[in-house]
Design a protein around this motif. Structure first.
Motif, PDB file in Angstrom:
ATOM      1  N   GLY A  72       0.694  -1.208  -0.110  1.00 20.62           N
ATOM      2  CA  GLY A  72       0.144  -0.017   0.143  1.00 20.62           C
ATOM      3  C   GLY A  72       0.830   1.198  -0.135  1.00 20.62           C
ATOM      4  N   ILE A  73       2.007   1.194  -0.456  1.00 20.52           N
ATOM      5  CA  ILE A  73       3.021   2.416  -0.657  1.00 20.52           C
ATOM      6  C   ILE A  73       3.344   2.458  -2.110  1.00 20.52           C
ATOM      7  CG2 ILE A  73       5.083   3.350   0.176  1.00 20.52           C
ATOM      8  CD1 ILE A  73       5.218   1.245   2.705  1.00 20.52           C
ATOM      9  N   PRO A  74       3.358   3.547  -2.195  1.00 23.54           N
ATOM     10  CA  PRO A  74       3.711   3.685  -3.835  1.00 23.54           C
ATOM     11  C   PRO A  74       4.886   3.572  -4.268  1.00 23.54           C
ATOM     12  CG  PRO A  74       2.645   5.855  -3.163  1.00 23.54           C
ATOM     13  CD  PRO A  74       2.853   4.981  -2.019  1.00 23.54           C
ATOM     14  N   ILE A  75       5.398   2.589  -4.949  1.00 20.73           N
ATOM     15  CA  ILE A  75       6.908   2.316  -5.511  1.00 20.73           C
ATOM     16  C   ILE A  75       7.226   3.082  -6.628  1.00 20.73           C
ATOM     17  CG2 ILE A  75       8.417   0.302  -5.975  1.00 20.73           C
ATOM     18  CD1 ILE A  75       7.092   0.248  -3.284  1.00 20.73           C
ATOM     19  N   MET A  76       7.683   3.997  -6.573  1.00 23.37           N
ATOM     20  CA  MET A  76       8.182   4.927  -7.776  1.00 23.37           C
ATOM     21  C   MET A  76       9.759   4.894  -8.485  1.00 23.37           C
ATOM     22  SD  MET A  76       5.269   6.254  -7.752  1.00 23.37           S
ATOM     23  CE  MET A  76       4.976   7.561  -8.769  1.00 23.37           C
ATOM     24  N   LYS A  77      10.567   3.807  -7.743  1.00 20.40           N
ATOM     25  CA  LYS A  77      12.034   3.822  -7.999  1.00 20.40           C
ATOM     26  C   LYS A  77      12.476   2.645  -8.213  1.00 20.40           C
ATOM     27  CE  LYS A  77      14.482   7.567  -6.093  1.00 20.40           C
ATOM     28  NZ  LYS A  77      15.484   8.091  -5.038  1.00 20.40           N
ATOM     29  N   MET A  78      12.859   1.749  -9.126  1.00 22.03           N
ATOM     30  CA  MET A  78      13.472   0.652  -9.207  1.00 22.03           C
ATOM     31  C   MET A  78      14.886   0.729  -9.342  1.00 22.03           C
ATOM     32  SD  MET A  78      11.094  -1.402  -8.066  1.00 22.03           S
ATOM     33  CE  MET A  78      10.936  -3.266  -8.670  1.00 22.03           C
ATOM     34  N   PRO A  79      15.710  -0.448  -8.935  1.00 23.25           N
ATOM     35  CA  PRO A  79      15.355  -1.417  -8.107  1.00 23.25           C
ATOM     36  C   PRO A  79      14.804  -0.982  -6.736  1.00 23.25           C
ATOM     37  CG  PRO A  79      17.499  -1.227  -8.434  1.00 23.25           C
ATOM     38  CD  PRO A  79      17.334  -0.204  -9.190  1.00 23.25           C
ATOM     39  N   ILE A  80      14.550  -2.145  -6.100  1.00 24.00           N
ATOM     40  CA  ILE A  80      14.232  -1.897  -4.522  1.00 24.00           C
ATOM     41  C   ILE A  80      14.987  -2.806  -3.677  1.00 24.00           C
ATOM     42  CG2 ILE A  80      12.056  -2.886  -4.936  1.00 24.00           C
ATOM     43  CD1 ILE A  80      10.956  -0.919  -2.800  1.00 24.00           C
ATOM     44  N   SER A  81      15.306  -2.634  -2.584  1.00 21.55           N
ATOM     45  CA  SER A  81      15.969  -3.397  -1.762  1.00 21.55           C
ATOM     46  C   SER A  81      15.130  -3.599  -0.499  1.00 21.55           C
ATOM     47  CB  SER A  81      17.560  -3.004  -1.467  1.00 21.55           C
ATOM     48  OG  SER A  81      17.304  -1.784  -0.632  1.00 21.55           O
ATOM     49  N   PRO A  82      15.353  -4.648   0.318  1.00 21.19           N
ATOM     50  CA  PRO A  82      14.869  -4.629   1.589  1.00 21.19           C
ATOM     51  C   PRO A  82      14.935  -3.295   2.334  1.00 21.19           C
ATOM     52  CG  PRO A  82      15.610  -6.635   1.090  1.00 21.19           C
ATOM     53  CD  PRO A  82      16.118  -5.556   0.058  1.00 21.19           C
ATOM     54  N   SER A  83      16.206  -3.035   2.468  1.00 22.37           N
ATOM     55  CA  SER A  83      16.706  -1.735   3.097  1.00 22.37           C
ATOM     56  C   SER A  83      15.666  -0.575   2.703  1.00 22.37           C
ATOM     57  CB  SER A  83      18.074  -1.434   3.223  1.00 22.37           C
ATOM     58  OG  SER A  83      18.498  -0.283   3.890  1.00 22.37           O
ATOM     59  N   GLU A  84      15.637  -0.596   1.314  1.00 24.58           N
ATOM     60  CA  GLU A  84      14.894   0.733   0.868  1.00 24.58           C
ATOM     61  C   GLU A  84      13.259   0.642   1.108  1.00 24.58           C
ATOM     62  OE1 GLU A  84      17.556   1.935  -3.133  1.00 24.58           O
ATOM     63  OE2 GLU A  84      16.500   0.085  -2.854  1.00 24.58           O
ATOM     64  N   LEU A  85      12.835  -0.722   1.173  1.00 25.09           N
ATOM     65  CA  LEU A  85      11.478  -0.859   1.568  1.00 25.09           C
ATOM     66  C   LEU A  85      11.293  -0.527   2.957  1.00 25.09           C
ATOM     67  CD1 LEU A  85       8.484  -1.678   0.817  1.00 25.09           C
ATOM     68  CD2 LEU A  85       9.249  -4.230   1.253  1.00 25.09           C
ATOM     69  N   PHE A  86      12.251  -1.003   3.920  1.00 30.95           N
ATOM     70  CA  PHE A  86      12.171  -0.644   4.941  1.00 30.95           C
ATOM     71  C   PHE A  86      12.081   0.791   5.573  1.00 30.95           C
ATOM     72  CE2 PHE A  86      14.702   0.787   8.665  1.00 30.95           C
ATOM     73  CZ  PHE A  86      14.054   0.306   9.811  1.00 30.95           C
ATOM     74  N   HIS A  87      12.762   1.633   4.589  1.00 26.22           N
ATOM     75  CA  HIS A  87      12.719   3.203   5.111  1.00 26.22           C
ATOM     76  C   HIS A  87      11.511   3.753   4.314  1.00 26.22           C
ATOM     77  CE1 HIS A  87      16.347   3.855   6.983  1.00 26.22           C
ATOM     78  NE2 HIS A  87      16.913   2.841   6.084  1.00 26.22           N
ATOM     79  N   LEU A  88      11.172   3.246   3.222  1.00 29.02           N
ATOM     80  CA  LEU A  88       9.670   3.784   2.504  1.00 29.02           C
ATOM     81  C   LEU A  88       8.618   3.322   3.689  1.00 29.02           C
ATOM     82  CD1 LEU A  88       9.603   2.119  -1.199  1.00 29.02           C
ATOM     83  CD2 LEU A  88       9.911   4.594  -0.265  1.00 29.02           C
ATOM     84  N   ARG A  89       8.597   2.327   4.305  1.00 32.99           N
ATOM     85  CA  ARG A  89       7.806   2.218   5.407  1.00 32.99           C
ATOM     86  C   ARG A  89       7.740   3.046   6.516  1.00 32.99           C
ATOM     87  NH1 ARG A  89       8.500  -4.515   6.495  1.00 32.99           N
ATOM     88  NH2 ARG A  89       7.431  -5.234   4.789  1.00 32.99           N
ATOM     89  N   ARG A  90       9.028   3.404   6.752  1.00 33.68           N
ATOM     90  CA  ARG A  90       8.938   4.303   7.873  1.00 33.68           C
ATOM     91  C   ARG A  90       8.431   5.646   7.584  1.00 33.68           C
ATOM     92  NH1 ARG A  90      13.621   3.217  12.265  1.00 33.68           N
ATOM     93  NH2 ARG A  90      12.646   1.384  12.539  1.00 33.68           N
ATOM     94  N   THR A  91       8.733   6.170   6.225  1.00 32.47           N
ATOM     95  CA  THR A  91       8.350   7.318   5.868  1.00 32.47           C
ATOM     96  C   THR A  91       6.940   7.462   5.758  1.00 32.47           C
ATOM     97  OG1 THR A  91      10.382   7.089   4.384  1.00 32.47           O
ATOM     98  CG2 THR A  91       8.940   9.088   4.092  1.00 32.47           C
ATOM     99  N   ALA A  92       6.451   6.256   5.253  1.00 33.16           N
ATOM    100  CA  ALA A  92       4.925   6.197   4.965  1.00 33.16           C
ATOM    101  C   ALA A  92       4.228   6.239   6.231  1.00 33.16           C
ATOM    102  CB  ALA A  92       4.529   5.021   4.165  1.00 33.16           C
ATOM    103  N   SER A  93       4.695   5.546   7.223  1.00 32.65           N
ATOM    104  CA  SER A  93       4.026   5.522   8.578  1.00 32.65           C
ATOM    105  C   SER A  93       4.147   6.905   9.543  1.00 32.65           C
ATOM    106  CB  SER A  93       4.341   4.436   9.385  1.00 32.65           C
ATOM    107  OG  SER A  93       5.973   4.621   9.820  1.00 32.65           O
ATOM    108  N   ALA A  94       5.351   7.412   9.072  1.00 29.70           N
ATOM    109  CA  ALA A  94       5.515   8.800   9.596  1.00 29.70           C
ATOM    110  C   ALA A  94       4.367   9.741   9.070  1.00 29.70           C
ATOM    111  CB  ALA A  94       6.873   9.426   9.446  1.00 29.70           C
ATOM    112  N   ARG A  95       4.226   9.837   7.784  1.00 26.76           N
ATOM    113  CA  ARG A  95       3.188  10.751   7.161  1.00 26.76           C
ATOM    114  C   ARG A  95       1.902  10.064   7.738  1.00 26.76           C
ATOM    115  NH1 ARG A  95       4.194   9.318   1.656  1.00 26.76           N
ATOM    116  NH2 ARG A  95       6.293  10.237   1.596  1.00 26.76           N
ATOM    117  N   VAL A  96       1.572   9.133   8.024  1.00 29.36           N
ATOM    118  CA  VAL A  96       0.058   8.570   8.560  1.00 29.36           C
ATOM    119  C   VAL A  96      -0.025   9.054   9.967  1.00 29.36           C
ATOM    120  CG1 VAL A  96      -1.448   6.820   8.999  1.00 29.36           C
ATOM    121  CG2 VAL A  96      -0.186   7.032   6.941  1.00 29.36           C
ATOM    122  N   GLY A  97       1.218   8.683  10.750  1.00 26.44           N
ATOM    123  CA  GLY A  97       1.080   8.829  12.318  1.00 26.44           C
ATOM    124  C   GLY A  97       1.568  10.222  12.743  1.00 26.44           C
TER     125      GLY A  97
END
Ligand SMILES: Cc1cc2nc3c(=O)[nH]c(=O)nc-3n(C[C@H](O)[C@H](O)[C@H](O)COP(=O)(O)OP(=O)(O)OC[C@H]3O[C@@H](n4cnc5c(N)ncnc54)[C@H](O)[C@@H]3O)c2cc1C
Lengths: 290, 799
Positions: free
Chosen positions: B774-799
């Motif tokens: 449920g997070i927009p993926i606008m850049k490839m490739p993507i690593s687990p580390s990057e997904l981890f940070h996307l999640r952080r940013t997304a939840s910071a935005r929501v929270g």
């Protein structure tokens, strides 16, 4: 990708090897499985003038396991140790860890002692040695052998207590104490790669299946394996709750990961917490079934 | 019994040889040759102050050391710009050895020739080059800022700038259409660099024959004919005195279609100068820092659409990083800009790109060649529209498809070959239906719920693409039947493991009616066939396949004519089965092709049994006719060429199911499904193999591979330790289904398949991860580390 010129020695006995090494001093390097050293030489990142190949010294190709623990000779390959039932019985953490070391073809050549001497902070076996409080036995021409505890052996990334002229002849891994369990959890970018983060765990229970000691060793998150004793955080808790956010936090606080091209420090720290929980849970579960 | 072998899953004829270690790759040749090695620039951008080779001269085994100053004028000039384009206003190419300035880490500066590679590298280590570092331009956005320049005479670092615009049917521009659309979106999509990274790097082995005044060169290339022309021109040799052979080639994937590489000029030149055999085998580090990369683009999308998700106007502006030089022109961004449309027909389209210089390795096409970026752009756009409208992603795609009755479909754009972009055939709705069925698209919601109940996170993604394949201008085929009944097929383009020996043999066996065991195929050897373009752009099967078929038809026609004479039958009544020409309905009236081959040559020494036997058919020579009739040639052979008016368009649709670990952000591909249409299939097994390999490469590009340059232009991961290519353990099993919509453009009805597998993978995986997370993926490739940070940013935005 060809190494610069070097002299090559292939001694047949430990004595002969020690003589050459003594003579070579800082110019000498031991060649064991070659899985780390040869690539370094081909990339001209290491340029030893004299290479002492120990692969013909049959006396070093030994693995013994008894009630005290497991002693692995300098020529024992990862694969041999991994497959040994006697080793698995006395200290299951070795097999659990070795499954994460590279791929089968590399494990067929690479040696356990070589991996420990190489002291890569992301390697599994140094963490195993550190967690279990094992030792490395070092020999030198004309001097008695010395037994160096893990805590004093790993000095920094790719830096160990091994001195020029010395040969590591064996490593000793203490046996699993009664009522204990171990586990090794790690995450790598690809199957068999060096870990982004990895955690070895050792949990000991009392007769009521409550935790008496719990320790982890973390890889890839510091210059040497980071051993964290979480016995206090787990004290007297039932085995089933070995893993808790408090434990994970304690471990996360102790590690010092760095950013690199594969992962950020923050992610590595997070992973280490997750893996510590997973490894402790698994180790405690094994301890209670053991 | 030979039935038609066309379309059969024939096992690859080349494999027993290759799999038992009997392949002959470049480095297997020339065991006694001298070895070359290069001193390459350690700086991304620097002025060469001084080169001192003194300390290298006493390395045992040293033979020669060359810097730019030692090269004759023609060799030292900048290398050719292969594919000029009016939009490439500032094309620049490198010299084989750097003069004065180096512009990327890895640029060759000094060539060393020595007894062996060990000695050559020892000498390289002792050569001292004094550099004055200059500011390095790294990263597309730094390049366009133009603060520092890669070439002082290229303002803003912009090498090329191109706009193409297709107004709507009623003449409105894309901008107008977007303004007027009920809904609008605007976003940015990034793709990073990767590289072809064949198992075998490049390599050149040259030997000069002083007695014959000729040069033989082996190169691990995708185009031996063009390398030959380049060498002849650079060395000033008559073309017939230069032979170039592509031996077994361990993969190319595009990087070996570039030519001439500096080494392809320098090694032959040094071999001739020294009168010695010289070989250069690229090592992996050299490959990383001096062979080509591809993919890096920053793309901005503006799109306007209606309530059904139909695109009314699409405006794409992108920046393409072509590295330090442009020897291969701007093919990659041109392909992105045209092929990103895929199976869709937007109301109006505008595309604009700038292709910029950076102090990094050059960019030339890598399997997919600009399409993965374009497809990423288009497919992410489709997903964004679906998300915005709350519609199923497949519905939005279906609403935009070109329909089966709209072919040929003219996009009113100019394609990479300079010709109009006109799709020949296809059935996109059917492919989508098949894909949804194969992956279980409509049942996935339930699957997701089940997984969620177990605490697991899964998502599904989709991507569609159209690929122009089989670009011209031509390929040829030569087919000869010898008196032993063997069929020798040759074509000028090269093979890098695709299975040409099998596929082309299937075509020849089918056309001629001979057992496949009797057919042998030679590719990429200028001694056998001099005119060719090369193997790239998914063109080998289409181009050489058809040329070989046409050549076979000539041979067949001649064989039937000769056999008809011998059997006193009408050619129309004859057929060839199992290598024997016989009268239809009368198997006893027959003559083997081997005998026909003897009859085809009036010179008939009885060297073999076949020639002796043929005498029974010998017709009395008439005294008033020449033995070789007018318009005839001796021998049973034929040559023909295939040259299409334009490309033929294959297409496919992929879907994947991925799982992301809620705790560790690991990404695992659980299932991968492909529906693929490349027209008539010559060998479905080979096509499947191409798709599997392509998907594996695509997974690499989506989840693992990237070129990590630091701000100084150092490539930080120039080894297989840190440039992560997927192992077998990272590649999912690929489920495939085929549709066969024949191409109306060529005799065999085929389309190319070589690049298909790789094209949409980044788009598909991004789509699936986005669905899981449920997070927009606008850049490839993507690593687990990057997904981890996307999640952080997304939840910071929501929270
Ligand atoms: C592709 C690949 C992936 C790998 N992945 C992993 C992994 O995931 N985890 C992991 O732990 N390892 C990994 N390795 C490394 C592998 O485990 C090596 O085998 C190990 O690090 C070194 O063991 P070796 O016997 O090959 O030592 P060598 O390469 O022979 O030597 C390594 C170093 O140790 C010294 N040395 C070795 N033995 C002795 C001795 N008896 N006395 C004194 N000095 C000695 C050498 O002089 C040298 O400096 C990988 C290797 C490769 C090639």
């Amino acid at each position: 990708m060809k190494p610069p010129p070097f002299d090559y020695h292939a001694p047949r006995t430990v004595g002969e090897a020690l003589e050459v090494l003594a003579d070579a001093g800082p110019e000498g390097k031991v060649l064991a499985g070659g899985q780390s050293l040869i690539p370094l030489m081909n990339m001209r990142l290491a340029a030893p003038a004299r290479l002492v190949d120990i692969n013909r010294i049959g006396a070093l190709d030994t693995v013994t396991a008894d009630a005290r623990g497991v002693r692995v000779g300098a020529l024992a390959r990862h694969a041999t140790v991994e497959r040994s039932a006697a080793v698995a019985e006395r200290q299951p953490l070795l097999r659990q860890a070795l499954r994460h070391v590279a791929h089968p073809v590399i494990r067929n050549r690479g040696t356990v002692v070589g991996s420990i001497v190489h002291a890569d902070p992301a390697a599994e076996l140094p963490a195993v040695l550190a967690l279990l409080g094992g030792t490395v036995r070092l020999a030198r021409h004309g001097a008695p052998e010395r037994e160096v505890p893990a805590a004093e052996f790993f000095l920094g990334p790719l830096e160990s207590a091994l001195q020029p002229g010395e040969l590591a002849v064996s490593a000793f891994f203490p046996a699993l104490p009664p009522g204990s369990g171990t586990a090794f959890c790690e995450i790598a970018r690809r199957h068999g790669d060096f870990a982004l983060a990895g955690v070895a765990a050792l949990v000991t229970l009392d007769d009521d299946l409550r935790i008496t000691t719990a320790k982890v060793a973390c890889i890839g998150v510091g210059p040497v394996p980071v051993v964290v004793d979480v016995s206090a955080e787990c004290a007297r808790r039932p085995a089933a709750s070995a893993a808790s956010p408090a434990v994970a936090a304690a471990v996360r606080d102790r590690v010092e990961p760095e950013d690199d091209i594969h992962a950020t420090a923050e992610y590595r720290r997070h992973l280490t917490g997750v893996l510590a929980e997973r490894a402790l849970r698994l180790a405690a579960e094994r301890a209670s079934h053991g | 019994m030979t039935t038609s072998l066309f379309g059969e899953r024939v096992q690859r004829l080349e494999d027993p040889r290759l799999l038992t270690g009997n392949g002959r790759y470049l480095d297997d040749l020339g065991r006694d040759a001298l070895a070359a090695a290069f001193v390459r620039s350690p700086h991304a951008h620097a002025r060469i102050r001084e080169i001192n080779v003194d300390r290298a001269l006493d390395v045992p085994g040293i033979v020669a050391i060359y810097t730019w100053e030692d090269l004759p004028e023609r060799i030292g000039e900048p290398l050719p710009l292969l594919i000029p384009h009016p939009a490439l206003t500032h094309g620049r190419t490198a010299r084989p050895l750097a003069k004065d300035v180096v512009r990327h880490v890895g640029e060759p500066v000094v060539m060393v020739v020595a007894r062996d590679r060990y000695a050559a590298e020892d000498a390289c280590d002792r050569i001292e080059v004094e550099y004055e570092p200059l500011p390095a331009v790294v990263g597309i956005e730094n390049a366009v800022r133009g603060e520092h320049l890669v070439h002082p005479d290229v303002p803003g670092n912009v090498g090329a700038h191109l706009v193409q615009e297709v107004p709507s049917a009623d003449g409105r521009s894309a901008a107008e259409m977007i303004e007027a659309a009920p809904h609008r979106l605007e976003f940015r999509l990034d793709i990073e660099r990767s590289a072809s990274m064949p198992l075998e790097g490049r390599g050149v082995y040259a030997r000069w024959d002083p007695d014959d005044g000729s040069l033989r060169v082996y190169s691990s290339t995708q185009t031996s004919t063009s390398v030959r022309m380049a060498i002849a021109a650079k060395l000033g040799l008559p073309l017939p005195k230069v032979e170039v052979i592509a031996p077994d080639v361990g993969g190319g994937f595009g990087v070996k279609i570039m030519h001439p590489w500096p080494e392809e000029v320098l090694i032959p030149w040094a071999a001739r100068t020294l009168g010695r055999e010289i070989k250069w085998t690229e090592d992996r580090r050299e490959h990383f820092i001096s062979s080509a990369h591809e993919r890096g683009q920053v793309q901005y999308v503006r799109v306007g659409f209606d309530d059904d998700g139909r695109i009314l106007g699409l405006d794409v502006t992108f920046l393409h990083d072509h590295g330090a030089y442009t020897p291969y022109g701007i093919i990659v961004p041109i392909i992105t800009s045209t092929q990103l449309l895929g199976p869709y027909k937007p109301g109006a389209y505008r595309v604009e790109f700038s292709s910029v210089y950076t102090n990094t390795v050059i960019v030339t096409p890598y399997r997919g060649a600009g399409r993965p970026q374009g497809v990423f752009c288009m497919e992410r756009t489709m997903d964004r529209i679906a998300a915005y409208l709350g519609k199923d992603r497949t519905e939005v795609r279906a609403a935009n498809f070109i329909q089966p009755d709209e072919f040929p479909y003219d996009h009113r754009l100019t394609f990479q070959d300079g010709r109009p972009l006109i799709y020949d055939s296809g059935n996109y709705p059917e492919a989508l239906r098949m894909l949804k069925e194969l992956i279980g698209w409509d049942e996935f919601a339930k699957e997701r719920e089940r997984a969620a109940a177990e605490g697991r996170r899964i998502g599904i993604g989709i991507g569609c693409y159209v690929e122009g394949t089989g670009v011209g201008p031509y390929e040829g085929g030569h087919v000869q039947v010898t008196s032993d009944g063997r069929v020798h097929v040759s074509t000028g383009l090269t093979s890098q493991g695709q299975g040409h020996q099998t596929a082309f043999a299937q075509i020849a066996a089918t056309e001629l009616g001979v057992p496949i065991e009797r057919v042998s195929v030679v590719t990429g050897d200028t001694r056998r066939f001099g005119y060719a373009v090369g193997t790239f752009a998914s063109r080998a099967a289409v181009m050489s396949g058809n040329a070989i078929a046409l050549a076979c038809r000539k041979v067949r026609e001649k064989a039937l004519r000769i056999a008809a004479d011998a059997l006193e039958a009408d050619p129309g009544d004859l057929t060839i089965t199992d290598g024997i020409v016989h009268v239809k309905g009368n198997p006893s009236a027959s003559i083997p092709l081997s005998t026909v081959a003897v009859l085809a040559n009036p010179l008939r020494y009885a060297f073999d049994e076949e020639a002796k036997r043929a005498t029974q058919f010998a017709t009395a020579a008439s005294d008033d006719k020449p033995p070789v009739a007018e318009g005839e040639e001796p021998g049973l052979e034929g040559r023909d060429y295939y040259s299409p008016v334009r490309s033929t368009f294959a297409y496919g649709m992929h879907a994947a199911i991925v799982e992301t670990d809620p705790e560790t952000a690991e990404i695992k591909v659980l299932r991968y499904a492909v529906v693929h249409d490349c027209g008539r299939l010559i060998n479905p097994m080979i096509v499947d193999g191409q798709i599997h390999g392509g998907v594996a490469q695509g997974i690499g590009g989506a989840l693992y591979e990237r070129m990590v340059y630091d701000e100084h232009g150092q490539l930080l991961n120039a080894s297989f330790m840190d440039f992560l290519m997927p192992y077998a353990t990272e590649v999912p099993r690929v489920e495939t289904a085929h549709l066969e919509t024949p191409s109306p453009l060529n005799p065999l009805g085929i389309k190319g398949a070589g690049e298909a597998g790789v094209i949409p993978v980044s788009a598909v995986i991004a789509s699936a991860i986005e669905d899981a997370e449920g997070i927009p993926i606008m850049k490839m490739p993507i690593s687990p580390s990057e997904l981890f940070h996307l999640r952080r940013t997304a939840s910071a935005r929501v929270g």
